[in-house]
Design an enzyme around this catalytic site. Structure first.
Site, PDB file in Angstrom:
ATOM      1  N   ASP A  27      77.248  72.280 -65.851  1.00 38.15           N
ATOM      2  CA  ASP A  27      78.519  72.771 -66.383  1.00 38.15           C
ATOM      3  C   ASP A  27      78.386  73.517 -67.709  1.00 38.15           C
ATOM      4  O   ASP A  27      77.772  73.011 -68.659  1.00 38.15           O
ATOM      5  CB  ASP A  27      79.468  71.596 -66.644  1.00 38.15           C
ATOM      6  CG  ASP A  27      79.691  70.725 -65.429  1.00 38.15           C
ATOM      7  OD1 ASP A  27      79.125  71.019 -64.365  1.00 38.15           O
ATOM      8  OD2 ASP A  27      80.436  69.743 -65.563  1.00 38.15           O
ATOM      9  N   GLU A 209      87.547  67.496 -62.178  1.00 36.21           N
ATOM     10  CA  GLU A 209      86.683  67.638 -63.350  1.00 36.21           C
ATOM     11  C   GLU A 209      87.011  68.926 -64.087  1.00 36.21           C
ATOM     12  O   GLU A 209      87.693  69.814 -63.577  1.00 36.21           O
ATOM     13  CB  GLU A 209      85.200  67.644 -62.932  1.00 36.21           C
ATOM     14  CG  GLU A 209      84.730  66.333 -62.329  1.00 36.21           C
ATOM     15  CD  GLU A 209      83.238  66.310 -62.058  1.00 36.21           C
ATOM     16  OE1 GLU A 209      82.607  65.291 -62.367  1.00 36.21           O
ATOM     17  OE2 GLU A 209      82.703  67.314 -61.520  1.00 36.21           O
TER      18      GLU A 209
END
Length: 502
Positions: A27, A209
């Site tokens: 990420d 998320e």
């Protein structure tokens, strides 16, 4: 073929996209423009090229294209892993981490606490600060600053809100397994008060998320501002595995209200295609936007991989690239508010640029090689199709006559697809070889595509970026041809412009 050889690694390392030198990344975190450069932090395993030992890696760029990798910014330790988060410039030193003349950069990140910590078993939000422009960081001594006693509370995106409700910091985070976005406010980044929550809604086929919340003008009108809430999820994407969805609505400083929710509560599987997706491809996840981008532009980067096979893609010693940076805009189209995306950087500045290949209007009746001059492994291809009698038409990239990545349009189905079953190395994981599709309608009777090809990826922007598909591919080094094709009839390419760098 052996996927982990040095030759393969060199072959697949991207020319246009960021990848760590010799480690794992996932990420993007803490995206911010500060001190005249773009800072890209990211989930990083500094010790290996698979997931683990989560820390924040760091790279900077003057132009979102040429990146310099720096030492690990915020490292895991015996008590915590450093999960995803964001960075803000605390210009007025509300946190007290700076000085009277120097505001700090403040990272708000998720502490995933380990057995040696008194907080073992929970995820909570913590702070670190930098006084040298983001290159070295000090963890706050009183971490964590926000805990819900939850094992799945993570991924804080923080921004400064100035509106009718007041002026304060807002944190957008998730209770991942509850499919819920939670919003908090703070005056000083240390003390947080719950504002509201959003969800479950639309896609809930996997944990939520990496949320993001930001304002955008509709069709560029500064008097018509709407708010966009991005929620990434894994799995549950429209073509399987990881993906990102978005909602458009209003934010009054306390509550986000969506105009575009299709399904309240948990998802209706039959309506998956109705939800609004950032990208329909398999490899665009954890997308978040930059803080303080110049000229108030909304710029976004995503992790270019999919958790279904992320640890096994055939690259070494590095593993996983980032997407190209995209500028996001909001438009009213046929009564619906939709995002459009286009490249946020200037590829004309890429060194090694070869000649531009152009093709004027031509009829396509079968698979036809465009031209020897179009061959390459790093390319930007712009073209427009008008349909004829063909059931399907499109182009092949990274092809050698027997294999390649097929980008096709089927007008009767209203779909565009990417077929990577014969794209090269595709058998390293059972879920990689795939045909991934998205809804696509003609505009004024035609289909416009802008395709970015790199050593291990294709990013497709269709109809002015209203539809995008991002896919990893691992082609043979000898597969460099570009071809146009039509099946069961004819189609017309109204113009093709190709630039190549390798």
């Amino acid at each position: 073929m052996t996927a982990s050889t040095a030759t393969t690694a060199d072959t697949f390392r991207p020319a246009l996209h960021y990848a760590a030198r010799n480690t794992w990344l996932n990420d993007p975190n803490g995206l911010i423009h500060h001190g005249g450069v773009y800072h890209l932090y990211y989930q990083n395993n500094p010790m290996d090229n698979v997931w683990g030992n989560m820390s924040w890696g760091h790279a900077t760029s003057p132009d979102l294209l040429n990146w310099t990798e720096h030492p690990v910014a915020i490292a895991c330790d015996e008590k915590e892993d450093i999960f995803s988060g964001s960075i803000v410039f605390d210009r007025n030193n509300s946190s007290g981490f700076g000085t009277a003349t120097q505001g700090p950069l403040v990272a708000v990140y998720t502490s995933a606490f380990k057995p040696s910590s008194v907080h073992h078993g929970i995820q909570a939000q913590s702070l670190a600060y930098s006084l040298d422009g983001g290159y070295t960081w000090t963890k706050h001594t009183n971490n964590p600053v926000l805990s819900r006693g939850s094992a799945e509370f993570r991924d804080p995106k923080v921004f400064h809100y100035d509106g009718a409700a007041g002026s304060y910091w807002v944190m957008v985070a998730v209770e991942a397994t509850d499919f819920q976005v939670v919003l908090y406010k703070s005056e000083n980044l240390k003390d947080w008060e719950l504002l509201s929550s959003f969800g479950p809604a639309n896609a809930t086929g996997g944990v939520w998320e990496c949320p993001d919340l930001f304002p955008l003008p509709v069709d560029g009108d500064p008097e018509n501002i709407k708010w966009v809430l991005v929620v990434n999820l894994n799995p549950g994407g429209p073509n399987g595995g990881s993906a990102g969805q978005y909602f458009v609505g209003d934010f009054d400083g306390t509550t986000f209200t969506s105009f575009t929710t299709v399904t309240e509560g948990t998802q209706d599987p039959a309506r998956l295609a109705e939800y609004q997706w950032l990208d329909w491809g398999r490899d665009y996840y954890a997308a978040v936007s930059f803080s303080d981008a110049p000229d108030n532009r909304r710029l976004m980067i995503a992790w270019m991989n999919n958790w279904q096979y992320a640890n096994e893609i055939p690259t070494a010693p590095w593993r996983s690239p980032m997407s190209l940076a995209r500028e996001i805009s909001l438009h009213a189209i046929d009564g619906t508010l939709r995002l459009a995306q286009h490249l946020a950087l200037d590829l004309a500045a890429v060194s090694g640029r070869g000649p531009v290949f152009e093709l004027e209007e031509a009829s396509i009746t079968s698979e036809t090689l465009v031209h020897d001059g179009a061959a390459g492994s790093v390319q930007h291809i712009e073209l427009t199709f008008t349909p004829g009698t063909a059931e399907e038409f499109g182009l092949l990239v990274r092809s050698d006559g027997t294999q390649g990545t097929r980008i096709g349009i089927r007008p009767a189905d209203g779909r565009i697809f990417v077929d990577r079953r014969d794209s090269g190395l595709a058998d390293f994981h059972e879920s990689f070889a795939s045909i991934d599709s998205a809804p696509l309608q003609p505009i004024d009777g035609s289909y416009q595509l802008s395709v970015y090809v790199d050593h291990c990826s294709v990013e497709i922007f269709a109809q002015g970026g209203l539809v995008t598909l991002t896919e990893l591919i691992f082609p043979l080094a000898t597969s460099t041809d570009v071809a146009l094709y039509a099946t069961e009839g004819t189609a017309t390419v109204c113009g093709l412009n190709l630039t190549r760098w390798a």
